[in-house]
Design an enzyme around this catalytic site. Structure first.
Site, PDB file in Angstrom:
ATOM      1  CD  GLU A 103      34.306  17.499  80.476  1.00  0.00           C
ATOM      2  OE1 GLU A 103      35.547  17.604  80.465  1.00  0.00           O
ATOM      3  OE2 GLU A 103      33.645  17.231  79.456  1.00  0.00           O
ATOM      4  CB  SER A 377      28.003  13.534  35.618  1.00  0.00           C
ATOM      5  OG  SER A 377      27.204  12.466  35.170  1.00  0.00           O
TER       6      SER A 377
END
Length: 873
Positions: A103, A377
């Site tokens: 960081e 479907s």
């Protein structure tokens, strides 16, 4: 002297004119720079002066985030129970090295702002636009999470710099790092590094962390949702390896140590996932997800936020109850899972989310996490039929498609029933969920146009090879119930698509607010939306979705199942549908994607999604007015004869069972009337005659007919009979009875006009004859009156003769001569009358000879009457 002075002045002017241009440019740049510095300093000074004050309480004791439902009521307080603070002295050096290497590598050297990193970020922002790179130090992240909103603005960034500088002046590096590690959100509802270590690895003491575990924790804060090892172990593995490489780069560990650590699989590090304690966890997962996507490096890791959401607590309870053991839903086994997303149809707002079976808090959220599953479907209404209407390929729900064998390259698709059904309408193809018509429809639309249309409804095809024809039947890319629900909702919102959202507004600790509602866009015309919706109504009433139908609701929907190569059964079962109020998408299946859904406990496993759908939609609509879907003005209902190609209007002869009502776009109505059931006029019989045969006491009937036919002969009051001959006999007729005879011809079930006549059988009932011949009786009465008058005259004459025999002798002689003449005339009249009577008798026996034309309505023997009848026909 004057000339010399003038010459020097002239020379000075010449020198001025020859000053280099670069000096002017340089001077201009310097002046602009000074102005910018002054202006920037002024702006920075203003933003710094208006920045919030450092609050030690907020720095050391992070405030919780409050989450509100759609009614403004609080339903969750995040961070209050899931934080376990840790002191700097409890932090192992390896964790400190991993965090700083990842960081903020110069954390212990800078004064709150890393000039080198900030400069690099400024260059990146200049090239790629503001916000492209943050360059935040650990100090800045502490400030951002404690006091500021995550919005990427100049004001926020300047205030962040100022407060980070102040933070570094007032607190030691150790204190700042302690603040950071107690604030950071690590995903899975874990706030702070100590809580994260316990959540993921089951370790209370940070000193027990291994190098791979330390690297994984150090890498999570960048994107805690994406790198969540429980949900995305592959991404977490990559992130862990990146942190190890950074630790080598900054000389925190050796390459050998990093290589050894990389051999560890993330899955082997994790403890058993524990449920989190927050209510409505599945919905909160979506809240976190939206925050992460909106702010990239942020989840619910900002302190003191007020988060306003779309949650409907009643609907959420309904969904969670449906997934509970006490719902009344029968499941085939204990392993079958489900994911549910319920939306407000009109706004796209998420009202409820069901993440998994039995609502396991913190468990895998099948509604929104991961890539989802193949929709089967359920994709047909979107990618196939809606795209066909929108692109003009189809203009009516009656569009005819041939369901026939089809081969595409090496692919030979079939239908679920392993049959082909010939020509059918688009409505029937969708209602019955046949695959071949759907594939043909996408072929007609084109893959590129189909994909573009689906993209407009929020669906991205992520399969390895992109969109394929197999996507026409949902066999290509994967989707989540969140995605499918969003697309279906547009059908009920007149074609307007809104990306599903859970957060409406955020209020930050500094008082600023952020509107989180997405913009709505027109994804299709209102006519396309309505016509496909109407087709999906048929799915629910007569197609594959009947088990999910809710009586009394105007509801539309579509089922969906998938299959595996070489295996029977379906690994995924879907039920998607909508009303004007709600849209819901439900998936059921197993956590293993290659396992077909089992039947058991007396139920068919693939029907569970339909049962969930019916129960949820029934309950959420109770007590609510639900409007019907609104038909737009450019969609017209029209009658069409079943099976006509192209669409044709029914004729007067079309049976009602063969008449359909379909939807057509204006200007595309059926252009012709079907001739299939057009009524053909059957020729009537000709030359109908009937006569009485005294010898056999029967009536003989005959007629003529050109062609093959069967005949129906009725003779009232004797009854009726059928024959294929052109004659018939009525036996044992009654004397004095009139028989009314009618004959009709029949060809292929069609019947002709009836031809008729009548015959009266001679016999006792004279009065009947008189009543039937009133004109003849009147003439007889007149003759009788004349005869009576003549007799009276003769009697008077005789009396006169007796009184004046001589006087009247000549006269009598003359009179007698005249009377003889008159008698001759009378005899002639009697003969005539006799002839008339004879003629009348003949007419009664053979009425066809005299009255046939009038009685029969005209035939070949009736002269002019036949001509009139021909004109009428």
């Amino acid at each position: 002297m004057a000339e010399k002075g003038q010459s020097r002045a002239s020379r000075r002017k010449q020198k001025k004119k020859k000053r280099p241009i670069w000096k002017k440019i340089l001077l201009t740049i310097v002046l602009i720079g000074v102005l910018c510095v002054v202006a920037g300093g002024a702006v920075f000074g203003y933003y710094a002066a208006t920045a919030p004050k450092l609050d030690e309480e907020k720095l050391s004791d992070p405030a919780s985030n409050i989450v509100y439902d759609m009614n403004g009521d609080e339903f969750a307080e995040l961070g209050s129970e899931s934080r376990r603070k840790v002191n700097y002295d409890d932090l192992p050096q390896q964790l400190i090295d991993a965090v700083t290497a990842t960081e903020d590598s110069r954390f212990f050297e800078h004064n709150g702002i890393d000039i080198i990193r900030t400069g690099g970020a400024l260059v990146s922002n200049f090239k790629n636009g503001f916000g492209a790179e943050g360059g935040s130090t650990i100090d800045q992240q502490v400030i951002k999470r404690s006091f500021l909103s995550p919005e990427k603005t100049v004001k926020r960034k300047m205030q962040e710099w100022w407060l980070a500088f102040q933070l570094d002046r007032q607190y030691s590096k150790e204190e700042i790092l302690e603040m950071y590690l107690n604030k950071v959100f690590y995903g899975q509802y874990a706030y702070g590094v100590a809580t994260a270590a316990e959540t993921y690895f089951g370790k209370d003491d940070l000193n027990d962390l291994t190098l791979p575990e330390t690297a994984l924790l150090a890498g999570l804060p960048q994107r805690p949702t994406a790198y969540n090892p429980f949900e995305n172990p592959d991404l977490a593995q990559q992130r862990m390896n990146t942190v190890l490489d950074l630790m080598v780069q900054h000389e925190k560990i050796t390459q050998a140590e990093a290589d050894e650590a990389k051999k560890t699989k993330v899955e082997d590090l994790l403890t058993e996932k524990q449920p989190q304690s927050n209510k409505y966890g599945a919905f909160l997962d979506q809240v976190q997800k939206e925050l992460s996507e909106r702010f990239e490096d942020t989840d619910l890791n900002l302190d003191g936020m007020k988060i306003y959401t779309t949650l409907d607590p009643d609907a959420q309870e309904t969904v969670e109850n449906a997934l509970s053991e006490d719902s009344g839903i029968v499941w085939p086994d204990d392993k079958l899972q489900a994911g549910i997303t319920l939306l407000d149809t009109q706004s796209g707002a998420i009202r409820a989310i069901g993440g998994n079976r039995n609502n396991e808090l913190g468990g895998y959220n099948y509604a929104i996490q991961g890539d989802g599953r193949q929709p089967g479907s359920g994709m047909k209404p979107i990618l196939d039929y809606a795209a066909a209407f929108e692109t003009g390929v189809y203009t009516s729900t009656y569009e005819q498609i041939n369901d026939e064998p089809l081969t595409i390259g090496n692919w030979t698709p079939g239908n679920y029933d392993d049959q082909f059904h010939g020509w059918m309408s688009a409505r029937t193809a969708l209602a019955k969920s046949y695959n071949i018509p759907a594939i043909k429809t996408l072929q007609a639309v084109g893959l590129e146009k189909g994909e573009e249309f689906a993209n407009g409804l929020g669906l991205e095809f992520t399969a390895k090879d992109g969109i394929q024809l197999s996507d026409a039947i949902g066999g290509g890319s994967d989707f989540r119930t969140l995605d499918i629900a969003g697309a279906y909702a547009a059908f009920g919102n007149e074609g307007i698509y809104t990306e599903p959202y859970a957060i409406t507004k955020i209020e930050f600790s500094d008082g600023s607010t952020l509107d989180m509602k997405p913009e709505s866009e027109a994804a299709m015309s209102d006519s396309t939306a309505y016509m496909v919706t109407d087709m999906m109504r048929s799915v629910m009433t007569e197609g594959t979705g009947t088990l999910a139908n809710v009586p009394g609701l105007d509801i539309a929907g579509k089922t969906g199942t998938t299959n595996l190569d070489g295996q029977d059964g379906s690994p995924d079962s879907w039920m998607n549908g909508l009303t004007t109020n709600y849209t819901v998408s439900i998936w059921t299946g197993y956590s293993e994607g290659n396992k077909v859904i089992q039947d058991g406990n007396g139920v068919i496993g693939t029907n569970v999604a339909k049962s969930l759908f019916k129960q949820i939609m029934t309950e959420v609509h109770q007590g609510k007015d639900t409007e019907s879907f609104k038909k737009p003005s450019d969609v017209v209902e029209a009658k069409v004869e079943r099976g006509s190609r192209p669409a044709a209007s029914p004729s007067a002869g079309t049976p009602s069972s063969e008449i359909l009502t379909e939807l057509f776009l204006k200007g595309n109505l059926p252009g012709a009337t079907s001739e299939r059931y057009e009524e053909e006029e059957i020729d009537p019989v000709t030359g109908l005659s009937a006569s009485y045969d005294e010898a056999s006491n029967s009536i003989n009937i005959s007629w003529n007919y050109d062609g093959d036919a069967s005949f129906s002969v009725s003779a009232d009051p004797s009854g009726s009979t059928s024959t294929s001959d052109t004659s018939a006999v009525i036996e044992n007729v009654q004397a004095g009875q009139t028989y009314n005879i009618a004959v009709t011809a029949s060809v292929d079930g069609e019947t002709s006009e009836a031809k008729s006549t009548s015959v009266t059988v001679p016999g006792e009932e004279e009065n009947v004859e008189e009543e039937e011949n009133p004109d003849e009786n009147a003439e007889d009465q007149e003759d009788q009156n004349n005869e009576d008058q003549q007799n009276e005259d003769e009697q008077n004459q005789d009396q006169n003769d007796e009184q004046n025999p001589d006087e009247n002798a000549d006269e009598n002689s003359d009179q007698n001569n005249g009377n003889e003449d008159n008698n001759g005339n009378n005899n002639g009249n009697e003969d005539s009358n006799q002839g008339d009577e004879s003629g009348n008798t003949e007419e009664e026996e053979n009425p066809d000879e005299g009255n046939q034309g009038t009685d029969s309505g005209g035939d070949a023997d009736s002269g002019t009457d036949q001509g009139e009848t021909d004109e009428q026909q």
